[in-house]
Design an enzyme around this catalytic site. Sequence first.
Site, PDB file in Angstrom:
ATOM      1  N   HIS A  62       0.823  -1.213   0.000  1.00  0.00           N
ATOM      2  CA  HIS A  62       0.000   0.000   0.000  1.00  0.00           C
ATOM      3  C   HIS A  62       0.863   1.271   0.000  1.00  0.00           C
ATOM      4  CE1 HIS A  62      -3.802  -2.217   1.628  1.00  0.00           C
ATOM      5  NE2 HIS A  62      -3.691  -2.293   0.317  1.00  0.00           N
ATOM      6  N   ASP A  64       0.644   4.107   1.406  1.00  0.00           N
ATOM      7  CA  ASP A  64       0.986   4.776   2.676  1.00  0.00           C
ATOM      8  C   ASP A  64       2.108   4.034   3.420  1.00  0.00           C
ATOM      9  OD1 ASP A  64      -1.041   2.741   3.206  1.00  0.00           O
ATOM     10  OD2 ASP A  64      -1.195   3.551   5.239  1.00  0.00           O
ATOM     11  N   HIS A 122      -4.771  -8.615   5.261  1.00  0.00           N
ATOM     12  CA  HIS A 122      -4.956  -7.209   4.866  1.00  0.00           C
ATOM     13  C   HIS A 122      -4.614  -7.096   3.379  1.00  0.00           C
ATOM     14  CE1 HIS A 122      -4.915  -2.840   5.186  1.00  0.00           C
ATOM     15  NE2 HIS A 122      -3.683  -2.803   4.737  1.00  0.00           N
ATOM     16  N   ASP A 145       0.004  -3.456   8.788  1.00  0.00           N
ATOM     17  CA  ASP A 145      -1.438  -3.278   8.965  1.00  0.00           C
ATOM     18  C   ASP A 145      -2.128  -4.602   9.282  1.00  0.00           C
ATOM     19  OD1 ASP A 145      -1.038  -0.634   8.395  1.00  0.00           O
ATOM     20  OD2 ASP A 145      -2.031  -0.660   6.435  1.00  0.00           O
TER      21      ASP A 145
HETATM   22 FE    FE Z   1      -1.676   1.424   6.115  1.00  0.00          FE
HETATM   23 ZN    ZN Z   2      -2.330  -1.132   4.307  1.00  0.00          ZN
END
Ligand code: FE
Ligand code: ZN
Length: 281
Positions: A62, A64, A122, A145
Site C-alpha cells: 500500500h 501509505d 490485509h 497493517d
Molecule cells: Fe496502512
Molecule cells: Zn495497508
Amino acid sequence: MKSSSKASYDYVPVPAFEDNYIWVMADGQSAVVVDPGDAAPVEKWLREHGVKLFAILLTHHHADHVGGVASLLRTFSHADPIPVYGPAAESIPVVTHPLEGGDVVKLAPPFGDFKVLDVPGHTRGHIAYVQDVGGDDLPHVFCGDTLFASGCGRLFEGTPVQMLASLDSLAALPDDTQVHCAHEYTLSNIRFALACEPANLDLQAWDVRARGLREQGKPTLPTSIAHEKRVNPFLRADQAAVREHVLASASAQGVALAAAGSAGDRLGVFAAMREWKNTFR
Ligand code: FE
Ligand code: ZN
C-alpha cells in the site's frame, strides 16, 4: 520516544499522513526504517539526528507504506546501495530483496536478525518482521497493517481464515514482544473493542490510559503481545462475552454469518466481528 528495550538504540514512531507511524530504529549512526510511506518526515528525522539510512523494511504494497521509498533512495544513496526488503508475493518495484515467510534478514549489528512471517489478510502477501535481538532485550515485531493496538487490519485482499491464522501466528510470539503497528488507530479500536466486550476490566483501564496518552499527544504504541491478548477482541473471538456481543450485533444488522462458517465457532465470530467493524461508528 524510548522504548522499554535495553537495546543500544531507539524505536521511534515517526508520524506521517493522518495516522501512520513510520518506525525508525536508530543507533545514533545508522537507521533501519519500516514502511516509509512518505519520505519527508523520515528525511527530516534522519537529518535532525545526523543518522545514515542503512536499510528499508516493507510489510506490504500500500502507498501509505511504500510511497516514500524512491525519494529516500535518491536522497540518501551513497557508496553502498541501500537494501529494500519486502514481500516477494507483492509487486513493489523498489524492493531489492524479496522475502517470504521463513526467510531471515541478517542486518549488521546492532540491528541483528529479522525473521519473516507470512501474515496475509490485509493484503495477499503481507509480511511481518520479528527482530531477534538476543540477550536480555525484549523481542520486537513490525506487523504493518495486520495487528493493531486493540484491532486488526481490514481484509482488502485476504480472507477471514487467512487473517485469523496470521493473527494467531503473531499471538504465538513471546508475551513480552513489543508490537510496532503502522497506524495510530487505538482510540477508535478501543471504542469498538468495548462494544464487543464491555465488561473487560483490562480494556476499560486501557481506554483511560490510551485517552490520556493521546491527550498529551503521545503515541499509544508499541503495544505488547500479552496486552493484546487481554484487550484485543480480534485475538479473543473464543471468549464467551465477545461471541455473545458479536453475534447479537451481527443478527441485528443482518451480517451474513453463513458466509463466515458456523455462527458460533471462533472463525465465524472473528469473520462477523471484522464485518461489524467495517460499519461501526
Ligand atoms: Fe496502512
Ligand atoms: Zn495497508
